[in-house]
Enzyme design. Structure first.
Site, mmCIF file in Angstrom:
data_model
loop_
_atom_site.group_PDB
_atom_site.id
_atom_site.type_symbol
_atom_site.label_atom_id
_atom_site.label_comp_id
_atom_site.label_asym_id
_atom_site.label_seq_id
_atom_site.Cartn_x
_atom_site.Cartn_y
_atom_site.Cartn_z
ATOM 1 N N ASN A 9 -12.752 27.273 -96.726
ATOM 2 C CA ASN A 9 -12.742 26.453 -97.932
ATOM 3 C C ASN A 9 -14.090 26.666 -98.617
ATOM 4 O OD1 ASN A 9 -12.772 24.437 -99.847
ATOM 5 N ND2 ASN A 9 -12.755 22.735 -98.391
ATOM 6 N N TRP A 10 -14.076 27.463 -99.681
ATOM 7 C CA TRP A 10 -15.346 27.813 -100.335
ATOM 8 C C TRP A 10 -15.896 26.667 -101.186
ATOM 9 C CZ3 TRP A 10 -14.533 33.589 -102.325
ATOM 10 C CH2 TRP A 10 -14.323 34.417 -101.206
ATOM 11 N N LYS A 11 -15.113 25.630 -101.387
ATOM 12 C CA LYS A 11 -15.536 24.476 -102.198
ATOM 13 C C LYS A 11 -16.071 24.944 -103.558
ATOM 14 C CE LYS A 11 -16.154 21.836 -98.005
ATOM 15 N NZ LYS A 11 -16.849 20.787 -97.287
ATOM 16 N N HIS A 95 -8.124 16.908 -99.435
ATOM 17 C CA HIS A 95 -9.428 17.056 -98.777
ATOM 18 C C HIS A 95 -10.230 15.760 -98.928
ATOM 19 C CE1 HIS A 95 -13.469 18.396 -97.839
ATOM 20 N NE2 HIS A 95 -12.902 19.394 -97.174
ATOM 21 N N GLU A 97 -13.210 15.194 -99.610
ATOM 22 C CA GLU A 97 -14.090 15.137 -100.784
ATOM 23 C C GLU A 97 -13.301 14.735 -102.027
ATOM 24 O OE1 GLU A 97 -15.763 19.034 -100.277
ATOM 25 O OE2 GLU A 97 -16.851 18.303 -98.525
ATOM 26 N N GLU A 167 -9.948 16.533 -90.221
ATOM 27 C CA GLU A 167 -11.369 16.689 -90.541
ATOM 28 C C GLU A 167 -12.038 15.319 -90.559
ATOM 29 O OE1 GLU A 167 -12.017 20.546 -92.942
ATOM 30 O OE2 GLU A 167 -11.367 19.020 -94.352
ATOM 31 N N GLY A 173 -19.937 19.025 -93.162
ATOM 32 C CA GLY A 173 -21.201 19.398 -93.794
ATOM 33 C C GLY A 173 -22.410 18.693 -93.206
ATOM 34 N N SER A 213 -18.020 21.154 -89.697
ATOM 35 C CA SER A 213 -19.136 21.894 -89.099
ATOM 36 C C SER A 213 -18.701 22.896 -88.023
ATOM 37 C CB SER A 213 -20.186 20.919 -88.546
ATOM 38 O OG SER A 213 -20.661 20.081 -89.582
ATOM 39 N N GLY A 234 -15.891 25.050 -93.985
ATOM 40 C CA GLY A 234 -16.596 24.980 -95.263
ATOM 41 C C GLY A 234 -17.804 25.900 -95.255
ATOM 42 N N GLY A 235 -18.963 25.330 -94.970
ATOM 43 C CA GLY A 235 -20.242 26.040 -95.045
ATOM 44 C C GLY A 235 -20.233 27.434 -94.408
HETATM 45 P P1 PGA Z 1 -17.907 22.183 -93.216
HETATM 46 O O1 PGA Z 1 -16.678 21.746 -94.157
HETATM 47 O O2 PGA Z 1 -17.401 23.299 -92.342
HETATM 48 O O3 PGA Z 1 -18.991 22.615 -94.163
HETATM 49 O O4 PGA Z 1 -18.284 20.980 -92.404
HETATM 50 C C1 PGA Z 1 -15.370 21.682 -93.669
HETATM 51 C C2 PGA Z 1 -14.432 21.229 -94.761
HETATM 52 O O5 PGA Z 1 -14.796 20.335 -95.532
HETATM 53 O O6 PGA Z 1 -13.305 21.767 -94.905
#
Ligand code: PGA
Length: 251
Positions: A9-11, A95, A97, A167, A173, A213, A234-235
């Site tokens: 997930n490149w956000k 998600h 967020e 998640e 993050g 993470s 994500g990251g």
């Molecule tokens: P993260 O994000 O790996 O940066 O913790 C995961 C996500 O939100 O899908």
């Protein structure tokens, strides 16, 4: 029997040049991978360019969100048919967020899941509790509410294609991963909820990803848990090396 699924997930990151370079590096370095399903979710503006790169490869294109109406006066939104047209096969829905910053609710998530299925997109349906909810012992209730309301009215013929991503919000993050045992406990409970709704066979076939993470150095321990079937990353999906390490985890 469940094929592991690693999704990036490149956000809200990467413009065309960097997105295309990352997609090219992944395509080149992961082309021999057959045992793991792979997906990447870039921002809308680079979907078409990234689609061009991954076409015909083992990397599937995903979007990060969608709206539930196909077209019309909805400034700033994007629909399932548009994502299909851009080359997507999957879409992330609900998600945390989006729930946290953009007011998404179990009801809107349910509409979006239905819209994804109507457009023949495979949804990655995200659920998970906040830190406050976990500390109050509400994790099982929160997860049950999100699963039940999210899947309301969705027939088994669609649900069998669904991917769920657990998640925990406190792990996203933050560098704080749930322990493999903590993740497994929730994953097992999600699978039994799905079994209650759709029966054991469908539940046994459903992939449940873990997110929060995930990195090259913790993915193997997580993947040893019997109900973890992949990761939503994500990251660590923003750099070729770190995402490649996750896809190539040691089973
Ligand atoms: P993260 O994000 O790996 O940066 O913790 C995961 C996500 O939100 O899908």
């Amino acid at each position: 029997m469940r094929k592991p699924f690693m999704a990036g997930n490149w956000k809200m990151n990467l413009t065309t040049k960097d997105a295309v370079a990352l997609a090219r590096a992944l395509k080149e370095n992961l082309k021999d991978v057959t045992e793991v399903e792979i997906g990447i979710a870039p921002v809308y503006t680079v979907l078409a360019a990234v689609a061009e790169v991954v076409r015909g490869s083992n990397i599937q294109l995903m979007a990060q969100n969608l709206f539930w109406v196909d077209s019309g006066a909805y400034t700033g939104e994007i629909s399932g048919p548009m994502l299909k047209d851009a080359g997507c096969s999957h879409v992330i829905v609900g998600h945390s967020e989006r729930r946290q910053y953009f007011g998404e609710t179990d009801e809107s998530v349910n509409k979006k899941l239905k819209a994804a299925f109507a457009s023949r997109l495979v949804p990655i349906f995200c659920i998970g509790e906040t830190l406050a909810e976990r500390e109050r012992g509400q994790t099982p209730a929160v997860v049950e509410r999100q699963v039940t309301k999210g899947l309301e009215g969705i027939p088994a013929s669609d649900a069998k294609n669904l991917v769920i991503a657990y998640e925990p919000v406190w792990a996203i993050g933050t560098g704080k991963t749930a322990t493999p045992a903590q993740a497994q406990e929730v994953h097992a409970s999600i699978r039994s909820l799905v079994a209650k709704i759709y029966g054991q066979e469908l539940a046994d076939g459903m992939r449940i990803q873990y997110g929060g993470s995930v990195k090259g150095d913790n993915v193997s321990e997580l993947m040893k848990q019997s109900d973890l079937d992949g990761a939503l990353v994500g990251g660590a999906s923003l750099k070729a090396d770190s995402f490649i390490a996750i896809v190539r985890y040691q089973p």
